[in-house]
Design a protein around this motif. Sequence first.
Motif, short mmCIF file in Angstrom:
data_model
loop_
_atom_site.label_atom_id
_atom_site.label_comp_id
_atom_site.label_asym_id
_atom_site.label_seq_id
_atom_site.Cartn_x
_atom_site.Cartn_y
_atom_site.Cartn_z
N TRP A 58 42.13 35.04 28.19
CA TRP A 58 41.65 36.10 27.31
C TRP A 58 42.83 36.69 26.55
N ASP A 59 42.51 37.32 25.42
CA ASP A 59 43.52 37.95 24.58
C ASP A 59 43.39 39.47 24.66
N LYS A 60 44.55 40.10 24.65
CA LYS A 60 44.55 41.57 24.70
C LYS A 60 45.88 42.06 24.15
N GLY A 61 45.75 42.95 23.15
CA GLY A 61 46.97 43.53 22.58
C GLY A 61 47.89 42.50 21.95
N GLY A 62 47.33 41.43 21.37
CA GLY A 62 48.14 40.40 20.72
C GLY A 62 48.78 39.43 21.69
N LYS A 63 48.44 39.52 22.95
CA LYS A 63 48.97 38.60 23.95
C LYS A 63 47.85 37.83 24.60
N GLN A 64 48.23 36.76 25.26
CA GLN A 64 47.25 35.91 25.93
C GLN A 64 47.51 35.93 27.43
N TYR A 65 46.40 36.02 28.17
CA TYR A 65 46.50 36.11 29.63
C TYR A 65 45.61 35.06 30.26
N LEU A 66 46.02 34.67 31.51
CA LEU A 66 45.25 33.74 32.30
C LEU A 66 45.02 34.37 33.66
N GLY A 67 43.77 34.44 34.08
CA GLY A 67 43.52 35.10 35.36
C GLY A 67 42.21 34.69 35.97
N LEU A 68 41.96 35.20 37.22
CA LEU A 68 40.72 34.95 37.92
C LEU A 68 40.49 36.08 38.92
N GLU A 69 39.28 36.12 39.44
CA GLU A 69 38.95 37.08 40.49
C GLU A 69 38.41 36.31 41.69
N THR A 70 38.97 36.63 42.90
CA THR A 70 38.58 35.91 44.09
C THR A 70 38.50 36.87 45.29
N THR A 71 37.87 36.41 46.33
CA THR A 71 37.73 37.20 47.56
C THR A 71 38.82 36.80 48.55
N VAL A 72 39.51 37.79 49.11
CA VAL A 72 40.54 37.56 50.12
C VAL A 72 40.21 38.41 51.36
N GLU A 73 40.75 37.99 52.49
CA GLU A 73 40.56 38.73 53.73
C GLU A 73 41.88 39.39 54.13
N ALA A 74 41.78 40.68 54.44
CA ALA A 74 42.96 41.43 54.89
C ALA A 74 42.70 41.92 56.32
N LEU A 75 43.71 41.81 57.19
CA LEU A 75 43.60 42.30 58.58
C LEU A 75 44.21 43.69 58.67
N ASP A 76 43.45 44.64 59.28
CA ASP A 76 44.03 45.98 59.44
C ASP A 76 44.90 46.02 60.69
N PHE A 77 45.32 47.23 61.02
CA PHE A 77 46.26 47.39 62.13
C PHE A 77 45.68 46.88 63.45
N TRP A 78 44.34 46.94 63.52
CA TRP A 78 43.68 46.50 64.76
C TRP A 78 43.16 45.07 64.65
N SER A 79 43.66 44.31 63.62
CA SER A 79 43.31 42.89 63.39
C SER A 79 41.85 42.69 63.05
N GLN A 80 41.26 43.73 62.46
CA GLN A 80 39.88 43.61 62.01
C GLN A 80 39.89 43.12 60.55
N PRO A 81 39.12 42.04 60.26
CA PRO A 81 39.13 41.51 58.89
C PRO A 81 38.37 42.41 57.93
N THR A 82 38.93 42.56 56.76
CA THR A 82 38.31 43.34 55.67
C THR A 82 38.32 42.50 54.39
N ARG A 83 37.15 42.41 53.78
CA ARG A 83 37.07 41.63 52.54
C ARG A 83 37.48 42.48 51.35
N LEU A 84 38.35 41.87 50.53
CA LEU A 84 38.82 42.52 49.31
C LEU A 84 38.60 41.58 48.12
#
Length: 467
Positions: A118-144
């Motif tokens: 996509w283009d924005k502000g005269g520049k071109q960008y490449l990107g995506l959106e994906t789901t990742v899993e993060a572990l909290d302090f107690w090793s419980q998975p959280t989806r981000l």
Amino acid sequence: MRGWPISLTTRLALLFALLTATLLIVVVLVQGSAVEGHLRELDDQELSGKVTLIKNLLHRAEPYRTLRQRLDDAFIGHDALAVVLRDAEGTVVYAIRPAFFGERPLAEDALPDTPTLWDKGGKQYLGLETTVEALDFWSQPTRLRALVGLDVSHHRLFLEQVRERLWIDIYFAVIVAALFALFAAHRGLAPLRRVTATARNLSAEGLGERLAERGAPSEVRALVVAFNGMLERLESSFRRLSDFSADIAHELRTPVSNLMTQTEVALSHTRSPDEYREVLASNLEEYERIARMVSDMLFLAQAENGVLPRSLEAVNLADEARALIDFYEALAEEKEVRIVLAGEASVTGDRLMIRRALSNLLSNALRHSRSESLVEISITGEAGLATLAVKNYGDTIPSDQLSQIFERFHRASPERHRHGEGAGLGLAITRSIVATHGGRIEVTSDAGVTTFTLYLPLAAAEPSANA
């Protein structure tokens, strides 16, 4: 209004420049597409690597502050990278350079999970959106939800610069190619210019010039050969025309001079009717001589241009020869010459024209035969050809005259008299008749024996055997 004519050299130069430009443009487009695809592949790999790095960092049970610090440390020096992490409620839990994405991806419009430009502000960008899993302090998975973007404007700038430079190179390459083609075409078409120069300088008095075939390109050599052949034919035709004009002027001068002289003498004083009749009779002979000459000239002109009207029928050469022997019997008896005939063959052609050719040969033989000699006519048919030979015994024709004896108004010796068809056109007419019927005529003369031989195609029904 018609445009200015374009020379062949210019056309070849323009065509060569157009072909060069087309090839270079195709090469540039193909290579540009390949380079663009390669850079896109590198960007995809880099984006995939960043996503993998993020997943690895989040897949550890650490306090949030420590995790944030590790993310910041991991992305130090990556100024072209943008990352936004959001929880299930859409709350941003981590962000670096979120301005890369704009407002819509950060609000309700999610990016695809495949790399997107996509283009924005005269520049071109490449990107995506994906789901990742993060572990909290107690090793419980959280989806981000992770938004990952790359600034790839430098690649687009690189491609634009390369394309701009290539277009400039194509421009100069086309100019150089056009100049080279112009030079090559100019050199290659030099033989054509020589043909033009030679044709421009042609005149009836200067037809002896020829173009050099050596060194001419193969494509032009055929033209040079044809042009030289044309010049040779023109030179020969003009020479024959000049000789013919001189001969006809000479031949007509004598009867015209005789007519003028006799008329002047007749008018010089009063004469009796009988004397006037005698002058008119003499003039009539000269008129008949001129008429025969004009008629023969017309016949030769028609023969040379292939417009002689003729019918096709089976002609028995022996029958025609017998008829002519009967016709010339009185002349033969007067000269004490005996005519003998042997053989038989048939040909296909015009009976009157063939009889005229035989008559010319027979009258010529009788005129130049010694008294108490023979005129022999022999006819054979073999190998698809009918052969008719007329042999007489008299003076030998000089060898240097044999090749010219069939030319118009030619005399083998100054002593040969002209009467009737013996006025220098009879043998030329005979050769034309034979050629019209697809045959040929030859002559030999040695030790007082002269032989004229006709070769004509046999009639279709004629057996190939000696008669």
